[in-house]
Write a protein that holds these residues in place. Structure first.
Motif, PDB file in Angstrom:
ATOM      1  N   ALA A 264       0.829  -1.203   0.000  1.00 14.20           N
ATOM      2  CA  ALA A 264       0.000   0.000   0.000  1.00 14.20           C
ATOM      3  C   ALA A 264       0.866   1.256   0.000  1.00 14.20           C
ATOM      4  N   TYR A 265       1.959   1.218   0.719  1.00 18.05           N
ATOM      5  CA  TYR A 265       2.889   2.355   0.793  1.00 18.05           C
ATOM      6  C   TYR A 265       3.501   2.619  -0.579  1.00 18.05           C
ATOM      7  N   ALA A 266       3.923   1.559  -1.258  1.00 12.99           N
ATOM      8  CA  ALA A 266       4.499   1.708  -2.587  1.00 12.99           C
ATOM      9  C   ALA A 266       3.469   2.248  -3.570  1.00 12.99           C
ATOM     10  N   ALA A 267       2.221   1.780  -3.462  1.00  9.55           N
ATOM     11  CA  ALA A 267       1.168   2.266  -4.347  1.00  9.55           C
ATOM     12  C   ALA A 267       0.894   3.747  -4.105  1.00  9.55           C
ATOM     13  N   ALA A 268       0.947   4.172  -2.828  1.00 11.69           N
ATOM     14  CA  ALA A 268       0.735   5.577  -2.498  1.00 11.69           C
ATOM     15  C   ALA A 268       1.847   6.441  -3.092  1.00 11.69           C
ATOM     16  N   LEU A 269       3.060   5.931  -3.093  1.00 13.82           N
ATOM     17  CA  LEU A 269       4.184   6.659  -3.662  1.00 13.82           C
ATOM     18  C   LEU A 269       3.981   6.913  -5.154  1.00 13.82           C
ATOM     19  N   ILE A 270       3.533   5.871  -5.857  1.00 15.00           N
ATOM     20  CA  ILE A 270       3.293   6.004  -7.295  1.00 15.00           C
ATOM     21  C   ILE A 270       2.147   6.976  -7.556  1.00 15.00           C
ATOM     22  N   ALA A 271       1.086   6.862  -6.775  1.00 13.92           N
ATOM     23  CA  ALA A 271      -0.065   7.742  -6.956  1.00 13.92           C
ATOM     24  C   ALA A 271       0.317   9.203  -6.701  1.00 13.92           C
ATOM     25  N   GLN A 272       1.092   9.417  -5.656  1.00 14.80           N
ATOM     26  CA  GLN A 272       1.502  10.780  -5.332  1.00 14.80           C
ATOM     27  C   GLN A 272       2.403  11.357  -6.431  1.00 14.80           C
TER      28      GLN A 272
END
Length: 583
Positions: A264-272
């Motif tokens: 989830a953290y990695a996905a948030a990084l990409i989204a941001q």
């Protein structure tokens, strides 16, 4: 027609600064190479912020050490003789001026009145101006970034849910922490569209920056990059520092968390990364990555690497080696501490009033043959010397004899006239080290160091010949005044005989001069004598009627056909002694 160049303090500063800047860039290249190898063999250092800040400090140290006094003694490469280079280029420049001036007498006269400036001088001074302009531009950029952050903060709404001031704003930015003295956290409102666990991890990432005092580390890196804006490696290392801070926060935030939260953290990084439009270099931002580097960061999030203490030790050792190499292998300015050393100092012997004190009169140098005055005082006081012609010592082939006038039997009178080194060495050898040191201490002579060359145990015979014993013109005055006023702990016979063998001369203005010359070459880094320069001394006292004036003249200039000591004497008698009645 003679061509000369005149160096001002600005000229010397510019030369030193240019040399330090070039050395700084060379050190940066070496540091970057070392850290690149370490990243390849020890990948774990990528997340070590201390490594990257230390790498920047290594470059700064290489710059500063070049500017430090006496720093050139650590260099292995031969020093750059600025005066020689400048004289040659000035002569070329002057020839070009004369060529273009043609036969015009006016132009020729103007050329004679000024010393042509050489290209190296202009280049060094131009670099000072360029550096100042670049520094001003870098500071303006920092000010612009700070104002932009302040504007963002002013446009947002404060919340009270975090341990630091938190501001929500309607702007497509990355969550970021800024403000060294007053930390503030900027959060874009689009975070409300993220999942709760993702939003919580993003905020925790920025708060971890705050707990780790990353703002202090980041600002230190920014200050160093700003001061050394001309060095591209400082910018690269500062980016690596920022990268290490982000990786460090990722590691701390995700420590012990399950794979689902890591994902989830990695996905948030990409989204941001997709949402943000700009990034401030003075802030710590969750999305402070580029599309090229985000893949590497996500890989480390999924499978973080570990770093042992040996990783840091190896990297620090590599940086220390770079610093040592950059210091010893870059050239220095020849005699940069006393490029045009000159002093003329006179004092009233009775009152101690300074009558003239021109130049670098506090700079110490080897006393050379002026030390024979000291040897005479010690010799006559101890009974080793008897009168003007006793003892007469025979010359031996093993004695120092680079002057043909020394290759003969010598008595005290001829010793002082010819500055016969081996005669003085015979006197000090008979004194012995302990008594020799006691005399020097009781005289308060210079730095009182008669140990000689390091590890050679030759203080009795070499300490005053370009070795450990050093004295300044100001200290020469103090010592000579003690002789004239008879404040030294020696016999009256020692005073009287030393004065007699100095062979006084009376000038046309009625002043009688008692003086001694001295000539010596400065010591280079490798211990050898400088073949291009010479110290010239002329010290003593002048009497007329009831008045006595002690004097010391010392110069450091280029070696010429005549010795520097006699030249110092001639200039003193011509330019100074003739004016004694006016003092």
């Amino acid at each position: 027609m003679a061509i000369s160049t005149t160096f001002t303090g600005i000229d010397l500063l510019a030369f030193q600064f240019l040399l330090a800047s070039l050395g700084c860039v060379a050190a940066g290249l070496s540091v970057w190479a070392v850290t690149a190898l370490c990243r390849r063999w020890l990948p774990g250092i990528a997340a070590q912020r201390s490594v990257w800040l230390l790498a920047q400090c290594t470059i700064v140290a290489a710059f500063v050490l070049v500017l430090m006094p006496q720093g050139e003694r650590l260099h292995l490469l031969p020093p750059i003789d600025i005066e020689t280079f400048s004289a040659e280029s000035a002569a070329i420049d002057h020839a070009a001026q004369v060529s273009t001036a043609g036969t015009s007498q006016t132009a020729g006269a103007a050329d004679e009145d000024r010393a042509p400036r050489n290209y190296l001088t202009w280049a060094a001074q131009a670099w000072l101006l360029i550096y100042a302009a670049g520094l001003g531009h870098a500071l303006l950029q920092l000010l612009h970034s700070r104002r932009a952050l302040q504007a963002l903060a002013s446009a947002g709404d404060r919340t009270a849910t975090q341990p630091v001031d938190t501001i929500e704003i309607d702007a497509p930015i990355s969550p970021m922490l800024f403000g060294l003295l007053r930390p503030r956290l900027l959060l874009p409102r689009h975070l409300h569209n993220f999942a709760d666990d993702q939003r919580q991890l993003i905020v925790e990432h920025e708060l971890t920056h705050w707990r780790r005092r990353d703002l202090h580390w980041a600002n230190a890196g920014i200050v160093l990059q700003t001061l050394f804006w001309f060095n591209p490696f400082m910018r690269l290392l500062r980016r690596q520092l920022s990268w290490a801070q982000e990786l460090g926060c990722d590691r701390d935030v995700l420590h012990g968390r399950p794979p689902a939260q890591r994902k989830a953290y990695a996905a948030a990084l990409i989204a941001q990364l997709k949402l943000q439009q700009t990034c401030m270099p003075t802030a710590l931002a969750f999305g402070n990555v580029t599309p090229d580097s985000v893949a590497g960061r996500i890989a480390l999030i999924r499978a973080p690497s570990r770093t042992s203490r040996w990783t840091r030790i190896a990297t620090v050792a590599g940086l220390a080696a770079v610093l040592a190499a950059s210091l010893t292998l870059q050239p220095s300015l020849a005699s940069q501490d006393n490029m045009q050393l000159s002093c003329t100092a006179l004092m009233d012997a009775a009152t101690g009033q300074r009558l003239r004190y021109d130049g670098q009169c506090e700079e110490r140098a080897t006393p050379a043959s002026t030390f024979n005055i000291v040897v005479a005082l010690m010799g006559y006081d101890s009974g080793i010397l008897v009168d003007e012609h006793t003892p007469l010592l025979p010359y031996k082939a093993s004695y120092a004899s680079w002057n043909k006038e020394w290759q003969t039997d010598t008595d005290p009178s001829s010793w002082i006239i010819n500055s016969t080194v081996w005669y003085a060495q015979q006197v000090t050898t008979q004194l012995g080290q302990q008594r020799f040191q006691r005399y020097i201490d009781s005289f308060g002579y210079g730095n009182r160091d008669v140990s000689g060359d390091a590890g050679e145990h030759n203080g009795l015979t070499q300490s005053w010949i370009g070795s450990s014993l050093q004295i300044s013109p100001a200290e020469q005055l103090a010592f000579l005044r003690k002789i004239v006023t008879r404040q030294l702990p020696i016999s009256d016979q020692a005073y009287a005989m030393t004065t007699r063998i100095l062979h006084p001369q009376t000038l046309a203005n009625g002043w009688t001069i008692y003086g001694k010359t001295g000539t010596a070459a400065p010591a280079q880094v490798n211990g050898r004598d400088d073949e291009n320069r010479q110290y010239g001394w002329y010290v003593g006292w002048a009497t007329k009627g009831t008045r006595t004036i002690v004097f010391a003249r010392m110069t450091l200039d280029h070696r010429q056909q005549t010795y520097a000591g006699p030249r110092a004497k001639q200039s003193f008698l011509r330019d100074v002694a003739s004016q004694l009645d006016k003092l």
